[in-house]
Design an enzyme around this catalytic site. Structure first.
Site, mmCIF file in Angstrom:
data_model
loop_
_atom_site.group_PDB
_atom_site.id
_atom_site.type_symbol
_atom_site.label_atom_id
_atom_site.label_comp_id
_atom_site.label_asym_id
_atom_site.label_seq_id
_atom_site.Cartn_x
_atom_site.Cartn_y
_atom_site.Cartn_z
ATOM 1 N N HIS A 1 0.828 -1.212 0.000
ATOM 2 C CA HIS A 1 0.000 0.000 0.000
ATOM 3 C C HIS A 1 0.869 1.271 0.000
ATOM 4 C CE1 HIS A 1 -3.947 -1.872 0.156
ATOM 5 N NE2 HIS A 1 -3.400 -2.788 0.932
ATOM 6 N N GLY B 1 -8.023 -15.141 -7.638
ATOM 7 C CA GLY B 1 -8.440 -14.257 -6.550
ATOM 8 C C GLY B 1 -7.610 -14.423 -5.293
ATOM 9 N N SER B 2 -6.348 -14.822 -5.453
ATOM 10 C CA SER B 2 -5.533 -15.116 -4.279
ATOM 11 C C SER B 2 -4.627 -13.958 -3.900
ATOM 12 C CB SER B 2 -4.669 -16.336 -4.564
ATOM 13 O OG SER B 2 -3.801 -16.029 -5.641
ATOM 14 N N ASP C 1 1.644 -4.170 -9.457
ATOM 15 C CA ASP C 1 1.404 -5.522 -9.967
ATOM 16 C C ASP C 1 1.816 -5.644 -11.430
ATOM 17 O OD1 ASP C 1 0.301 -5.673 -7.490
ATOM 18 O OD2 ASP C 1 -1.777 -5.803 -8.174
#
Ligand code: GLA
Length: 388
Positions: free
Chosen positions: A34, A124-125, A174
């Site tokens: 973040h 979705g991991s 990402d």
């Protein structure tokens, strides 16, 4: 895997003449969570697991999609004339978003294609299966139509698609980690200007172990956007006191000095995480360069505590996985990775402790949460590539 996906392509679309096979990795972030939308540093790496894609150009403008991860959905048809941002959800919005983003940048797609995907990243991991599909699609378009785009451009286009087509306000980490991946290296990226350096990860006698919480996705995306706006509020208030462009411009000392400018306790804690996590990431990479893996591990642990207490993005599943990991001899460091609210943890575990780790953390997790976790001992791999 190449033969498996080609055979499946032939089964789904009749034959595989003229089809090419591509691969794009998934990613795991070692530290720097973040921070990427706060002008801070991140330290992710690409994995050897990822998304395989088979693609073939068509003579018309049709698009056909098939995913071996969602076989029940069958072939999904669309068209280059039907690339509409924010339309109904579904996995095809990731490749479609990238096609749309190329066109937005003036790179018109001359024809449609048939596409088949097979992801080896658990869905979705939090290992970026969606960014993997985005970068994969970009690599296919570049190869098929000869567009002059670098791997870094593929990352930016992928992020643009995710932000504007899929309406998820993610940062650049990402897509960058995936597009720029390098075997056995993590990427120390300064998200304020995209300057970066590759750092070799030579973990002698230890490995990276990912634990997937299998927690179903909840309100992840809306909470993610909420954290972003809390950081923006904190930044705007700080900017009245100090000349900064982002939270990443502050170190701990400066934050202590100016923090009273932030009026809400919640926003102050969010900003504190962003500032301290950025400094932790810088220190962690320095420790790694010094060969001080123990310090790297301590900083990973501190990262988790901050994400749990100040940023509040962990939850009982990730906390259980990490807190159980910390109890085990031979665990150098363990933390949640990715956006949080479910998804995975990343741990550095000594070789001789890996079996014990998987067994004990697995058991404790099932006892506490009521269902199992999955474990992956992973390797750091290269970025996107053509396999045929
Ligand atoms: C998600 C986003 C990234 C980053 C992480 C948190 O993975 O896509 O841009 O913000 O969460 O570090």
């Amino acid at each position: 895997m190449k033969n498996i996906v080609l055979e499946k392509f032939a089964e789904v679309y009749g034959d595989c003449q003229g089809a090419e096979v591509f691969f794009a990795p998934g990613r795991v972030n070692l530290i720097g969570e973040h921070t990427d939308y706060n002008g801070g540093h991140v330290f992710p790496c690409a994995l050897t697991i990822g998304t395989y894609g088979v693609a073939r150009k068509r003579a018309d403008r049709k698009l056909r999609f098939y995913s071996m991860n969602f076989e029940k959905l069958g072939v999904i048809e669309s068209s280059l004339d039907d690339l509409i941002p924010g339309a109904a959800a579904g996995w095809t919005n990731y490749p479609k978003g990238v096609m749309w983003a190329f066109e937005e940048r003036g790179m018109k797609l001359p024809c449609g294609m048939d596409l088949l995907l097979n992801g080896t990243i658990p869905n979705g991991s939090g290992l970026s299966s969606s960014a993997s599909v985005e970068v994969l699609t970009g690599a296919i378009l570049r190869e098929f139509f000869g567009f002059d785009v670098s791997n870094q451009d593929l990352a930016l286009i992928g992020q643009y698609a995710e932000n504007n087509f899929n309406k998820v306000n993610c940062g650049i980490m990402d897509q960058f980690a995936i597009a720029m991946g390098k075997k056995n290296h993590a990427i120390f990226l300064d998200t304020s200007d995209l300057s970066f350096e590759y750092a070799p990860i030579a973990l002698e006698g230890a490995k990276i172990v990912i634990a997937c919480s299998n927690k179903k996705r909840g309100l992840g995306d809306s909470k993610y956007n909420e954290r972003r706006s809390e950081c923006e509020t904190a930044l705007a208030q700080l900017q009245k006191e100090v000349d900064i462009k982002s939270l990443g411009d502050l170190d701990e000392e400066a934050f202590q000095k100016y923090q009273t400018a932030i009026t809400s306790d919640v926003c102050r804690r969010r900003a504190r995480h962003a500032v301290y996590e950025n400094q932790r990431t810088i220190r962690a990479v320095a420790a790694l360069k010094d060969g001080d893996i123990a310090e790297f591990g301590r900083l990973m642990n501190a990262s988790h505590v901050s994400l749990r207490d100040d940023y509040e993005v962990t939850g009982v599943e990730l906390d259980t996985l990490v807190e159980e990991a910390w109890k085990i001899d031979g665990v150098i460091g363990s933390r949640m990775t990715g956006a949080g609210f479910g998804g995975c943890t990343v741990s550095i575990v000594r070789d001789e402790a890996i079996d014990r780790f998987i067994q004990r953390v697995g058991e404790a997790y099932r006892d506490e949460i009521g269902y199992g976790a999955d474990f992956y001992v992973v390797e750091i791999g290269d970025g996107p590539r053509v396999l045929s």
